[in-house]
Design a protein around this motif. Sequence first.
Motif, mmCIF file in Angstrom:
data_model
loop_
_atom_site.group_PDB
_atom_site.id
_atom_site.type_symbol
_atom_site.label_atom_id
_atom_site.label_comp_id
_atom_site.label_asym_id
_atom_site.label_seq_id
_atom_site.Cartn_x
_atom_site.Cartn_y
_atom_site.Cartn_z
ATOM 1 N N THR A 655 75.530 84.527 6.863
ATOM 2 C CA THR A 655 75.184 85.920 6.580
ATOM 3 C C THR A 655 73.789 86.009 5.962
ATOM 4 N N ALA A 659 70.679 88.068 7.512
ATOM 5 C CA ALA A 659 69.930 89.057 6.735
ATOM 6 C C ALA A 659 68.453 88.700 6.693
ATOM 7 N N HIS A 665 72.706 95.550 8.774
ATOM 8 C CA HIS A 665 74.063 95.704 8.230
ATOM 9 C C HIS A 665 74.819 94.404 8.473
ATOM 10 N N THR A 666 75.472 93.897 7.446
ATOM 11 C CA THR A 666 76.266 92.670 7.596
ATOM 12 C C THR A 666 77.682 92.909 7.105
ATOM 13 N N MET A 683 74.052 85.953 -1.218
ATOM 14 C CA MET A 683 73.251 87.062 -0.679
ATOM 15 C C MET A 683 72.353 87.659 -1.746
ATOM 16 N N SER A 690 72.996 95.422 -1.584
ATOM 17 C CA SER A 690 73.258 96.760 -1.040
ATOM 18 C C SER A 690 72.694 97.810 -1.990
ATOM 19 N N HIS A 697 75.641 95.749 3.103
ATOM 20 C CA HIS A 697 76.295 94.434 3.148
ATOM 21 C C HIS A 697 77.695 94.568 2.551
#
Length: 812
Positions: A655, A659, A665-666, A683, A690, A697
């Motif tokens: 992920t 990104a 958008h994940t 992340m 986010s 996310h």
Amino acid sequence: MSDLTTTGGASSQAETAEQADRAGRAERAEQGLEFFATCPKGFEHLLADELSAQGVPRVRALRGQVGFGGGLEDAYRACLWSRMASRVTLVLARVDATSSDALYEGMSHIPWQDHVPAGATIAVEAHGTNAALRNTQFTAVRAKDAIVDVILARRGTRPMVDVRHADVSVAVRVSRERATVGIDLSGAPLFRRGYEAARSGRAPIAPLRPDYAAALLAAGGWYRSVRHGSPVLASVYDGAGSLLVEAAAQALDRAPGLLRTHWGFEGWGGHDHVLWEKVLGEAHERAEAAAGARVVLLAHDTRPGAETAARHALRAAGMDVEPTFVDAGEMATRLGRACASGEPLVAMDLSWLDEGAVAAEAAAMSECVAAAAGVAGKAATVVALAKDAALDSALGREADGTIDVLVGQDDAAIRTFDAAGLPREHASVGVTEPGGRQVSVPVLVDASDQFVRRLQKVWRLRRKWAEREDVSCYRIYDADLPDYSVSIDLFQGSELMPARGGRGRWLQVYEYAAPRSVDATLARRRLLDVLAIAPHVIGVAPENVFVRVRTHGKGGSQYAAESRDQRGQAGGQGRGRRDGGRPGRRPGDGRVLLPRGAHLVDEGGLTFEVNFDTRLDCGIFLDHRETRSLVREMMKKTVGSKRFLNLFAYTGTATCYAADGGAKHTTTVDMSRPSLEWARRNMERNGFVSKMRPPEHEYVQADVLAWVQEQRHSKNRWDLIFCDVPTFSNSSRMRGSWDVQRDHAELVIGISRLLTRNGSAIFSCNLRGFKPDVEKLQRAGVSLEDITAETIPEDFQRNAKIHHCYIVRRTA
């Protein structure tokens, strides 16, 4: 006149009572009373020898205890001076225990008013069971009733019960049809010396209990060294100082109970304060007389915080003795010199080694052998507390004597070796360390020199490749020699978090489970040699080496390892638990917190969290390095909504790559909540947080298989999907079991239905013999492109089947 007569009579009566009381105490002090001292399993004969050496009469070793006779003075001395007894109990009577009524009746004949002073509180502790008395708590209550009723009948008042701080503690031991009733003279267990309270509750090393340290020294004959003057103790892993404290206390003739502030006999009606003060005074005089005694304490302990803990323990115990901490080689040299003038004792506490701590065991065995080399073939003794016989193999000789004991719930033994019989030469291999220094490493298998040569060669080649490719975490060795069937991965700390003295370095060693045809003992010795050699070759501290065994775990993949951490948490069936906006815990400056035991590493310009302590896998699969880079490149080329989906996401490394490749958008889906929290931290640490509603996310805790089927009936679609599936799982949180060979087609078809018109997916698994059901997939309008070869990194080329990887597209 009558008043004078009355007063004089009362005074005379008081004097008579006092004289009678004094006479009774003197009689108890001199008469043949019966006592028993309890102790841990295996200590019985050591304790019996100790009490006999103190002049205690009629000593006999029993099971879990030692009986002795004599007067109160003998009991006081045993309480004050015994280093291995747990408690000392005065036997009052042996009564019928064929029923609770018989127990009550027998205890009712004991004159409790003589033992429990007016106003004193009582407590009863029961041990043992029989057919009639099956519950110790019930036995204690029935015994307490008898005591209370006797005192009530004699005095008209009931004594109060205080189970935590009783003035008089009564012990009831049930064995077959009889119960032994006595007064606990110790109070708190005797192994609570009084200096333990000063230890920090956050100490990095769990201390060895003082009575176990004393037993280890007794088995090694430390008392003989002390008696002959100028004793020398060499402690290898000193139990957080317990071995040093107990050895120094004996050398300085300090009673182990001198620091105690309370005794069980102090509230007992038969206590002779004058006699106790005499015994206590003699102990202080002996300690003062021996204050200048000479004792040499050598210590070697590689565990972080060990030296600080040992010195703190000595200070807390009031020992004016300074231990000398040296490395194993220097200890061997000093021991060799000490043998010229005496017989030193080498004591080793290896009880802290757990069954799975193979790396720590390998390092410890190497240190023990190196230290013991100084006394090999000479007049000295080596004694160790260990949970297995690994030390025998390391020293090249079976123990001359063993005493079976328990350490917690684990079987262990005190192992003694006559150093004169230890081989002077041990099998060893020469190793060149990264700085060019040549060292000799003890080994258990002669053929391990082949492993040294192979590891040094592949390490030299792999290091050059990694520097050229700017890779900091990679595989060095992968079962290059069939007999040494392990893989060795190097992880280097992130440049964002430089460690003291340089970036951190860790080795993750995976042992491939040996087939049944291979001797298990030989396989373990080879593994121990690998763990002793690899840190020297690669330049990693032994404490930074971690070992795992690759087996087919129940539950499959990471879920088996995590199931223990998930008790009481929702399984995440069906639609799953969405969590997109809640950020990870952060300190005031906005940084993402790093969990205890975790480290940061770099890969592909990103930073990831790894943890070698908690599970089989550390948080990142190195064999998917190229696959993750492919995710980033494919994401860069994606047009449109740029939505990314990660299934069986684990810690979300893919992920992060998506990104970084521009995913707007994940969605990260996994059944494990800890893995999802880990993914969120990865992340956020890389700046992907986010900031909108709904969040860019999101993290979904769910059974992936059920979740995919549900999403097929929704409007949600993704441009790029990554799915790295476990080989097998039967987790209770899944709907049924999962077998990748059996079930992959349905999952791949489901994934294809979640793609946008021009979308694609990457499907991966690590089943070596995996064969996709191409025909079934084609009938469902799904195509597979095998890209396995281009996703196997250079450092995994020896194991080209480490994983299989495919591009998934819809054809209809």
